[in-house]
Design a protein around this motif. Structure first.
Motif, short mmCIF file in Angstrom:
data_model
loop_
_atom_site.label_atom_id
_atom_site.label_comp_id
_atom_site.label_asym_id
_atom_site.label_seq_id
_atom_site.Cartn_x
_atom_site.Cartn_y
_atom_site.Cartn_z
N PRO A 19 50.61 100.24 33.06
CA PRO A 19 50.09 100.67 34.16
C PRO A 19 51.02 99.74 35.37
CG PRO A 19 48.11 100.53 32.83
CD PRO A 19 49.66 100.45 31.81
N VAL A 20 51.33 98.34 34.70
CA VAL A 20 51.71 97.50 35.73
C VAL A 20 53.14 97.68 35.76
CG1 VAL A 20 52.41 94.98 36.09
CG2 VAL A 20 50.16 95.24 34.92
N VAL A 21 53.94 97.76 35.12
CA VAL A 21 55.02 98.88 35.35
C VAL A 21 55.19 100.10 36.17
CG1 VAL A 21 57.64 99.46 34.28
CG2 VAL A 21 55.96 97.97 32.85
N LEU A 22 54.43 100.99 35.99
CA LEU A 22 54.36 101.86 37.12
C LEU A 22 54.23 101.63 38.42
CD1 LEU A 22 54.13 105.00 37.37
CD2 LEU A 22 52.21 104.34 37.50
N VAL A 23 53.52 101.16 38.68
CA VAL A 23 53.03 100.08 39.76
C VAL A 23 54.35 99.48 40.45
CG1 VAL A 23 51.84 98.55 41.75
CG2 VAL A 23 50.31 99.92 39.79
N GLY A 24 54.53 98.27 39.69
CA GLY A 24 56.49 97.98 39.93
C GLY A 24 57.69 99.10 40.06
N ILE A 25 57.44 99.98 39.22
CA ILE A 25 58.83 100.74 40.36
C ILE A 25 58.47 100.87 41.34
CG2 ILE A 25 59.43 103.34 39.59
CD1 ILE A 25 59.02 102.64 36.59
N ALA A 76 60.82 96.54 30.16
CA ALA A 76 60.05 96.26 30.89
C ALA A 76 60.67 96.06 32.96
CB ALA A 76 58.56 94.82 30.49
N LEU A 77 60.93 95.21 32.85
CA LEU A 77 61.62 94.54 33.91
C LEU A 77 63.04 95.38 34.48
CD1 LEU A 77 61.66 90.58 34.34
CD2 LEU A 77 60.96 91.90 35.18
N ALA A 78 63.62 96.07 33.15
CA ALA A 78 64.67 96.66 33.63
C ALA A 78 63.50 97.80 34.63
CB ALA A 78 65.44 97.01 32.95
N ILE A 79 62.60 98.51 33.43
CA ILE A 79 62.49 100.31 33.88
C ILE A 79 62.00 99.46 35.05
CG2 ILE A 79 60.38 101.65 33.99
CD1 ILE A 79 61.14 101.35 30.76
N THR A 80 61.56 98.46 35.53
CA THR A 80 60.90 98.13 37.15
C THR A 80 61.99 97.78 37.76
OG1 THR A 80 59.13 96.64 36.32
CG2 THR A 80 59.33 96.55 38.40
N MET A 81 62.88 97.72 37.51
CA MET A 81 64.18 97.91 38.83
C MET A 81 64.78 99.16 38.89
SD MET A 81 64.46 94.68 40.12
CE MET A 81 64.35 92.86 38.76
N THR A 82 64.78 99.90 37.92
CA THR A 82 64.84 101.41 38.48
C THR A 82 64.54 102.07 39.76
OG1 THR A 82 62.97 102.82 37.48
CG2 THR A 82 65.35 102.22 36.03
N PHE A 105 72.27 102.82 37.46
CA PHE A 105 70.74 103.05 36.07
C PHE A 105 70.64 102.41 35.25
CE2 PHE A 105 68.17 105.23 33.34
CZ PHE A 105 66.83 105.57 34.07
N ALA A 106 71.92 102.96 34.51
CA ALA A 106 73.01 102.63 33.38
C ALA A 106 72.86 101.06 33.09
CB ALA A 106 73.77 102.87 33.00
N GLY A 107 72.77 100.39 33.75
CA GLY A 107 73.27 98.80 33.47
C GLY A 107 71.54 98.33 33.66
N ARG A 108 70.68 98.97 34.14
CA ARG A 108 69.40 98.28 34.21
C ARG A 108 69.13 98.17 32.53
NH1 ARG A 108 69.83 98.98 39.81
NH2 ARG A 108 69.03 97.45 41.60
N VAL A 109 69.07 99.33 32.44
CA VAL A 109 68.33 99.97 31.12
C VAL A 109 69.26 99.00 30.00
CG1 VAL A 109 67.20 101.93 29.98
CG2 VAL A 109 67.68 101.82 32.11
N ALA A 110 70.78 99.10 30.05
CA ALA A 110 70.74 97.87 29.32
C ALA A 110 71.09 96.94 28.84
CB ALA A 110 72.81 99.38 28.75
N THR A 111 71.19 96.63 29.85
CA THR A 111 70.30 94.46 29.86
C THR A 111 69.05 94.56 29.71
OG1 THR A 111 72.33 94.69 31.70
CG2 THR A 111 70.43 92.82 31.32
#
Length: 421
Positions: A14-20, A140-146, A280-286
């Motif tokens: 849920p925190v990641v969802l809010v972060g996105i 988790a940070l990567a998904i947030t940054m998407t 998008f790919a750079g965020r997830v891969a990193t």
């Protein structure tokens, strides 16, 4: 290991969802500005350069206030700051529509935005996510940054439709309403960082938060200790140079591509690919790699990508395949830089003062991203090409970025000993 990873996601999604959602709205103040500048200039007679001072105002606000926001997060938790920040930022954005024909009213409106925006910035959302994840923190940070590329698509569409139907004055109230309707309910119902959870547990057993805090969160670097630590500046200085490089590349990319001999349509294709799917790919891969490999090596590899992009632009000679490759490298780096900084600060300095320390790094990042386009534009105006800019950023990054790979072993903030990645 797998069970620990799943447990983190079951508790922290849920925190990641809010972060996105929060990350998506963290940049709405600039997403629409490029769309309304022509209408604003035509209606009020201001130059585009004068209108663009709003970027400078918000950059100064981020530099000065991000450490303060971080300190408040460390002291009071994310929930309280975020809810107040979303409301304040939405109110400030809506007030932009009250601008009159006097340009000082435009600047005043953006001063209010600059004062409010840091309280709902990436410093807030990454603080919440970083504190709830350990084994899967990078992902988790990567998904947030998407949320950032999502914002470029969704809010640009909202702004364009609103401006077409009701004019530029309706754009910022519409964006403010969008932020309130999406982020505020999510924050109210789901945003609980590690300190917020601790506050609830401590209240249940009659213990003070300050007494329970060291045991629950582990140790972390004191502010003075961190500021004197070379590792902090080994993260922030390369991060500043990367943001400066990416700021210039992002704003001037279409011009760089056409100057290299490509058509405007090809330039649009390069831009769309670079800052859409490749970012998008750079965020997830990193994020995936940060959780599995030694983080300084991953960050160093990501931070060197703008230098490689600059060298390709310098020698592409209009070859569209090479121009797309250069744009892809820049896009992947744009997807990786902020989460790399956030992750490194969290593992090398702990959670105790993470908000304040990352706030400083975010301020440096904002300044770099703001002055990069100015430097690129000045070099082009002075020499008639971007070649010296490409040489400048490639040289700076190739010298500075390797230092990030020398950060060494992670401190273990549970036992005080250092551990390998």
């Amino acid at each position: 290991m797998q069970g620990t990873n799943l447990a983190e996601w079951r508790a922290g999604w849920p925190v990641v969802l809010v972060g996105i959602a929060g990350a998506a709205t963290s940049s709405i103040q600039t997403v629409a500005l490029s769309l309304i500048i022509p209408s604003l200039s035509a209606e009020l007679g201001w130059s585009r350069a004068a209108i663009s001072v709003s970027f400078t105002i918000t950059t100064i606000g981020a530099l000065l206030l991000s450490p303060l926001v971080g300190a408040l997060l460390d002291r009071f938790g994310t929930r309280r700051v975020a809810i107040a920040g979303v409301i304040a930022k939405a109110s400030a954005l809506a007030a932009v529509s009250l601008t009159t024909s006097q340009i000082w009213t435009w600047y005043l409106a953006w001063v209010f935005v600059a004062l409010a925006a840091p309280f709902a910035s990436l410093v807030v959302w990454t603080k919440a996510v970083a504190g709830r994840f350990a084994k899967q923190r990078g992902l988790a940070l990567a998904i947030t940054m998407t949320g950032l590329p999502i914002a470029n698509i969704v809010f640009t569409f909202v702004a364009a439709q609103t401006m077409g139907a009701m004019g530029w004055r309706a754009v910022y109230p519409a964006l403010a309403a969008s932020a309130l309707c999406v982020v505020l309910p999510l924050a109210i119902f789901f945003l609980y960082d590690e300190r917020d959870l601790l506050r609830r547990r401590a209240r249940a057993v009659g213990e003070t938060v300050q007494a329970a805090l060291p045991r629950a969160l582990g140790r972390g670097a004191e502010i003075g200790e961190a500021l004197r630590n070379r590792r902090l500046w080994q993260i922030f200085i390369p991060g500043f140079l990367v943001s400066m490089s990416l700021g210039g590349l992002m704003v001037h990319l279409p011009s760089m591509v056409t100057d290299a001999g490509a058509t405007p349509a090809e330039a649009a294709t390069v831009f769309a690919l670079a800052f859409g799917p490749f970012a998008f790919a750079g965020r997830v891969a990193t994020g995936l790699l940060l959780d599995r490999l030694h983080a300084p090596f991953v960050a160093g590899a990501a931070f060197i990508l703008p230098a490689l992009a600059a060298l390709i632009f310098y020698s592409a000679n209009g070859d569209i395949a090479w121009l797309i490759a250069a744009g892809a490298l820049a896009g992947c780096a744009l997807g990786a830089e902020l989460e790399g900084i956030a992750y490194l600060v969290s593992v090398y300095f702990g959670q105790k003062n993470y908000g304040f320390l990352y706030g400083i790094g975010f301020g440096f990042y904002s300044v770099g991203f703001g002055i990069g386009p100015v430097i690129a534009g000045h070099i082009y105006d002075s020499y008639g090409s971007y070649e010296r800019y490409f040489v400048f950023i490639a040289s700076a990054l190739l010298i500075a970025v390797p230092f990030i790979t020398l950060l060494g072993r992670y401190p273990d903030w549970g036992s005080g000993e250092e551990r390998a990645a």
